[in-house]
Structure formats: structure tokens, C-alpha cells
Design a protein around this motif. Sequence first.
Motif, PDB file in Angstrom:
ATOM      1  N   LEU A  81       0.791  -1.224   0.000  1.00 38.87           N
ATOM      2  CA  LEU A  81       0.000   0.000   0.000  1.00 38.87           C
ATOM      3  C   LEU A  81       0.827   1.279   0.000  1.00 38.87           C
ATOM      4  O   LEU A  81       0.344   2.325  -0.430  1.00 38.87           O
ATOM      5  CB  LEU A  81      -0.938   0.015   1.220  1.00 38.87           C
ATOM      6  N   ILE A  82       2.055   1.204   0.476  1.00 36.26           N
ATOM      7  CA  ILE A  82       2.859   2.421   0.616  1.00 36.26           C
ATOM      8  C   ILE A  82       3.983   2.396  -0.418  1.00 36.26           C
ATOM      9  O   ILE A  82       4.993   1.716  -0.240  1.00 36.26           O
ATOM     10  CB  ILE A  82       3.438   2.545   2.033  1.00 36.26           C
ATOM     11  N   SER A  83       3.801   3.147  -1.473  1.00 40.18           N
ATOM     12  CA  SER A  83       4.811   3.256  -2.523  1.00 40.18           C
ATOM     13  C   SER A  83       5.490   4.616  -2.423  1.00 40.18           C
ATOM     14  O   SER A  83       5.002   5.538  -1.760  1.00 40.18           O
ATOM     15  CB  SER A  83       4.151   3.112  -3.901  1.00 40.18           C
ATOM     16  N   ASP A  85       5.655   6.711  -4.791  1.00 35.19           N
ATOM     17  CA  ASP A  85       4.738   7.650  -5.437  1.00 35.19           C
ATOM     18  C   ASP A  85       3.643   8.100  -4.472  1.00 35.19           C
ATOM     19  O   ASP A  85       3.285   9.280  -4.439  1.00 35.19           O
ATOM     20  CB  ASP A  85       4.112   6.993  -6.666  1.00 35.19           C
ATOM     21  N   ARG A  86       3.134   7.174  -3.680  1.00 37.55           N
ATOM     22  CA  ARG A  86       2.064   7.527  -2.735  1.00 37.55           C
ATOM     23  C   ARG A  86       2.577   8.465  -1.652  1.00 37.55           C
ATOM     24  O   ARG A  86       1.852   9.362  -1.215  1.00 37.55           O
ATOM     25  CB  ARG A  86       1.489   6.260  -2.118  1.00 37.55           C
ATOM     26  N   ARG A  89       2.940  11.929  -3.382  1.00 38.52           N
ATOM     27  CA  ARG A  89       1.653  12.588  -3.605  1.00 38.52           C
ATOM     28  C   ARG A  89       1.012  13.018  -2.292  1.00 38.52           C
ATOM     29  O   ARG A  89       0.308  14.025  -2.230  1.00 38.52           O
ATOM     30  CB  ARG A  89       0.723  11.669  -4.390  1.00 38.52           C
ATOM     31  N   GLY A  90       1.269  12.254  -1.232  1.00 40.83           N
ATOM     32  CA  GLY A  90       0.783  12.669   0.079  1.00 40.83           C
ATOM     33  C   GLY A  90       1.432  13.966   0.512  1.00 40.83           C
ATOM     34  O   GLY A  90       0.758  14.884   1.018  1.00 40.83           O
ATOM     35  N   ALA A 120      -5.363   8.350   1.134  1.00 40.36           N
ATOM     36  CA  ALA A 120      -4.565   7.544   0.211  1.00 40.36           C
ATOM     37  C   ALA A 120      -5.082   6.120   0.108  1.00 40.36           C
ATOM     38  O   ALA A 120      -5.266   5.573  -0.986  1.00 40.36           O
ATOM     39  CB  ALA A 120      -3.103   7.539   0.653  1.00 40.36           C
ATOM     40  N   PHE A 121      -5.325   5.484   1.248  1.00 40.21           N
ATOM     41  CA  PHE A 121      -5.709   4.073   1.253  1.00 40.21           C
ATOM     42  C   PHE A 121      -7.142   3.854   0.791  1.00 40.21           C
ATOM     43  O   PHE A 121      -7.446   2.855   0.137  1.00 40.21           O
ATOM     44  CB  PHE A 121      -5.537   3.494   2.663  1.00 40.21           C
ATOM     45  N   ASP A 124      -7.112   6.372  -3.033  1.00 39.59           N
ATOM     46  CA  ASP A 124      -5.922   6.847  -3.740  1.00 39.59           C
ATOM     47  C   ASP A 124      -6.025   8.351  -3.984  1.00 39.59           C
ATOM     48  O   ASP A 124      -5.920   8.835  -5.114  1.00 39.59           O
ATOM     49  CB  ASP A 124      -5.720   6.092  -5.053  1.00 39.59           C
ATOM     50  N   TYR A 125      -6.236   9.086  -2.906  1.00 33.25           N
ATOM     51  CA  TYR A 125      -6.386  10.541  -2.918  1.00 33.25           C
ATOM     52  C   TYR A 125      -7.540  10.991  -3.806  1.00 33.25           C
ATOM     53  O   TYR A 125      -7.463  11.999  -4.508  1.00 33.25           O
ATOM     54  CB  TYR A 125      -5.084  11.216  -3.355  1.00 33.25           C
TER      55      TYR A 125
END
Length: 389
Positions: A81-83, A85-86, A89-90, A120-121, A124-125
Amino acid sequence: MRPTTPLMALCIAVLPSLSLACGGSFSGFVDGLKGEAIANGHNASNVQRFFANIRQDPKVLKADRAQGVFQRPFLDFSKRLISVDRVKRGQSNAQKYDAVFDRIEKTYGVDRGVLLAFWAFETDYGGFQGDFNTANALVTLAHDCRRPELFRPQVFAALELFEQGDFDPNTTTGAWAGEIGMVQMLPRDILENGVDGDGDGKVSLKTSAADALTSGGSMLKSLGWRAGEPWIQEVRLPQQFDWSQSGLKVVKPTSEWASLGVKPRNGSLQSRLPAALILPQGHKGPAFLAYPNFNVYFEWNQSFTYVMTAAYFATRLQGAPVYDAGNPDIGLTGAQTKELQRKLQARGYDVGKVDGILGAKTRAAVQSEQKRLGLPADAWPTPALLSKL
């Protein structure tokens, strides 16, 4: 006295036998919902319009039964779940909505990292909010006898939103479990905590990030979030330690944990707060102190793996380093966890449903058996434990 319409008469007639039931004929169940709604004061014409096109959705039931992702252990689940990219973007969204988060933190005391992680989860925003018809999903799950006590009230909450002009039973869509908007809130939560965060006079959780985030902050506060306090903190432990002291049920003053050799990996311990020690993958994996706010996460989602990952990601978005994964012992597959749960049940433990998910009840039972068998009692089941059982 208001005259009784044919629809009202029908619904009142079926109310006694169906208003508290689940299962059975779907159409009969819907008639029961209509009767209960009218008996509770809803306008009969509104009730008819709301339920006119309700259909049972087999895809909702399939999704409800297929939650195998929660069988993954914390390290695997969090990496999924935590990339990079994520995270980026966060951080970008934290800057973009800085003024919104400032207002939320001032009004509700909820840190931006917490809401960013949920955002995010859950969607995805805001990128994918679900395409299930929400009314159909809620009635389908209320009719299903697995968790009717959760979903039946949500049907009537959706009806209230409909009467307020904020819900269309034909076009409103969201997640399979009936959540709506960027941070995925159920209708009752929207009624109680929906906030116009952008000042346009409407609460638009699907299209306004300010509304969605502010509403999420309001909901977390209503669930007991304590302003200005942390939720989890990664720690280091001495090699010689009483692992049976880990788990959410053992709460000590943080100063006592410090006296036992628990040290923060980053920053300083919150010495004035109580905390529990969590070892999501046993004593050879990462370790965290869980402060009172951590328990609020379980009001949002009851999966230990999801909660642990969301709480950890929130700390990352607040500047904490990547966890020290350690070198955990090999865990069990989903099938092995089901076998473990059956063996624990045979020994008198309440592990809940045999589902292959390492939830709180299964972890507690594992820890008890580890103590009995002289194994490190860290609540992390291994093939060695399964073999001994």
C-alpha cells in the motif's frame, strides 16, 4: 391525522414480522424496511421513491466474502500500500491543502498525516471512489445476515440524506460496503459529521477534498481522537525482554516501558501517556508503542493489518523514517492460519470466524498458547507453533 395510503398500509402490515429481520425474500425484506421507515416518521411518498429501484447486488456479497488481502502480514501489506509515489503525492497534497489541514488541526486536533493516510488508502487521494450503487449495496448487506446490525441503520441514514437532497438512490455510487466520497464515509457518519469545508454551502464528499477531509476530521474527533497526541511510535527493544507484555491489552505508563529498556527509534517517548507495545510480526520484526489515539483507528476499520499500516503511514507522512523491518520468523499462509484457528477453537479459545486472518482474538489466543508451550509469547504464529499444537 394524516390519511393512510395503500403503500403505508402495506408497510405497516409487514412491519412486525420483517422490520428486525434479515435474510428471507429480498422483496419482502425491502417491504419491511419501508414499513419501519414509515413507522419512524418518514414520508410514505419519499420512502416509495427511495426504494423504488432497489436491487440485490451479488457483486457486493462477493466483495464482502473476498477480503483475502487482510490475510497478508503487516510488512507485506504495508509494502503493497505504501509506494514512493504515494508518499510523494501525500506530501504534495499536504502542501496543496495546507490551509485546510491547518483549520482541521485547529478545530478537531487531527494531524494531517492521519487524514492523508486514510485518503490515500481509501480512494488513492480521491482517484477511485468506487462504482457500486450505494443504496443497493447498503440494502444488500442489511439483508445479508452477516452484519445486519451495522448496515440496516445505514439504509435509513441514506434515506435521510435523500430527503435532504444529498443522496440519489439511483445514481449515488461508492465502495461495495456503502461508503461514499474521498475518505469513504457511511451515510450515518455523513449525517453526523459531514462538514462544508470549502464554504460553498454544500457537503460534497465526492468532489470537494476540503469537505471530505474536514468531515473525516470531525468524525475522528467524535470517535474519541485526542488533540495534540501521537498514535504510534516505532521503538527499539532490548534482546532480553518479556514478550508476553506485548499486545493491546497490556497498557503501561510510557515511563514504565522506558524503565524496561524500550527506546524510541526517532524522537522521544511521550512519557506522560499510557501505551501498549505492538509487535505486528513478532519479536524479530518492527516494534511500536501504541498510544490512546491508536484505538480510534479501530472505529474506522477493524482489520489489525489495515489499522497498523494506516497508522504507520501517517507517521511517515509526518516525517518518521521507514521502519526497521528486522528479520521476522516465517509466518503462516492463509490456509495454515485457518488450521491454527480451528486448533485454537478446539482448545476453547474464541478466535471469532475461521477466516485465515490474524485478528485480535486469534493473536491473543496465540500468545496464550505460546506462553503455555514455553515459546516467545509475541502473538506471532509460526509453523513451529502450529506443529506443537
